[in-house]
Scaffold this active site. Sequence first.
Site, short mmCIF file in Angstrom:
data_model
loop_
_atom_site.label_atom_id
_atom_site.label_comp_id
_atom_site.label_asym_id
_atom_site.label_seq_id
_atom_site.Cartn_x
_atom_site.Cartn_y
_atom_site.Cartn_z
N CYS A 114 -7.45 -4.67 8.51
CA CYS A 114 -6.12 -5.21 8.84
C CYS A 114 -6.20 -6.49 9.67
O CYS A 114 -5.22 -7.22 9.77
CB CYS A 114 -5.30 -4.17 9.59
SG CYS A 114 -5.08 -2.65 8.66
N HIS A 252 0.75 -7.75 13.12
CA HIS A 252 0.36 -6.93 11.98
C HIS A 252 1.34 -5.76 11.91
O HIS A 252 1.66 -5.15 12.94
CB HIS A 252 -1.07 -6.42 12.19
CG HIS A 252 -1.45 -5.33 11.24
ND1 HIS A 252 -1.25 -5.44 9.88
CD2 HIS A 252 -2.01 -4.10 11.44
CE1 HIS A 252 -1.67 -4.33 9.30
NE2 HIS A 252 -2.12 -3.50 10.22
N ASN A 282 2.37 -0.89 5.70
CA ASN A 282 1.17 -1.57 6.21
C ASN A 282 0.39 -2.14 5.02
O ASN A 282 -0.20 -1.40 4.24
CB ASN A 282 0.32 -0.56 6.98
CG ASN A 282 -0.93 -1.17 7.58
OD1 ASN A 282 -1.30 -2.30 7.24
ND2 ASN A 282 -1.60 -0.43 8.44
#
Length: 325
Positions: A114, A252, A282
């Site tokens: 990520c 994020h 996500n």
Amino acid sequence: MGSRSRIIGCGSYLPEKILTNDELAIAVDTSDEWITARTGIKRRHIAGEGEFTSDLAHQASIRALENAGIKATDLDLIIVGTTTPDETFPATAVTLQGRLGLQGGAAFDVQAVCSGFIYGLSIVDSMLRSGQVETALVVGAETMSRILDWEDRATCVLFGDGAGAVVIKAENGVAETTETPGILSTHIHSDGQLRDLLYCDGGPSTTGNAGVVKMMGKEVYKHAVTNLTDVVVEALAANSLQPEDIDWLVPHQANRRIIDSTIKKLGLAEDKVVMTIADHANTSAASIPLALDAALSDGRIQSGDLILMEAMGGGLTWGAAIVRW
Ligand code: ACO
């Protein structure tokens, strides 16, 4: 006088297919209520059959190049942050390079899960300012749906597919102040002792297949809030800036609660946060450039704004970047 890496274009792409929480709850023992309360996620985009990470990256890149007003042939570096490459090799960045019709320059992937987009920005910033390259494309692109265990309700509800890209150009002979447009600083970290908290249980050297995401959710959550707060404090201090100087936080998008806890600890105003988690879920390395593009397209981010981006992911890896727009 010095040099600055300036973001001159942004673009993103989301696959057509949308999977809502209610649709997910038909196949998995979960509910819209549980997912919304725990994560803020309402729906996610899922890549279609035969649609690969490089396809999403390609669409986002075309839009970023168009937005920057440059041709693909002007690029001399392509970095793709991804944890779901098309193949074990070549790098998805090289596949993208080919799709963009390029034969020169360099292209490689960054595997920081990520945090991949922040890692990519950090590498490009160093390479541009050292004069190694002049114009670069940084992409975050993922098909997380391909590495999920769709029977594990603790993980499969959290992720989505998508891609975002930025074009970055070196500007030389500029004053290196916090008012000068461009990347002010980047900060990247990892802690390999924490690798087992979040990982994918496959790979070419182990099982021979891609594997699926495994996660100790509560532990990841705790580390996320601590590490993200720490790296934001580090980034602000490096530029002698205060939280109130930030115009937009583009975090994020892992979980609404992680973002809320982080901004609370930092004393950041909620209306300065770009939040796309409800619609995108996500999307790993793609989530920051997707959110950035959303806030640029609707006019929230304006020239001169101070943007703070931060991410944490498997590894654990984490990082932040401060950009004067
Ligand atoms: N639907 C319904 N119930 C569920 C689901 C689901 N999708 N998933 C888990 N549950 C159940 C569990 O089985 C458990 O039931 P039990 O009490 O009967 O055993 C209960 O809900 C609570 O489970 P927990 O795992 O304790 O739930 P928690 O409150 O910790 O929330 C979550 C889970 C949302 C994953 C949270 O830990 C989290 O957000 N962690 C961060 C992880 C993350 O965001 N990772 C993304 C990658 S890393 C990054 O990008 C930062």
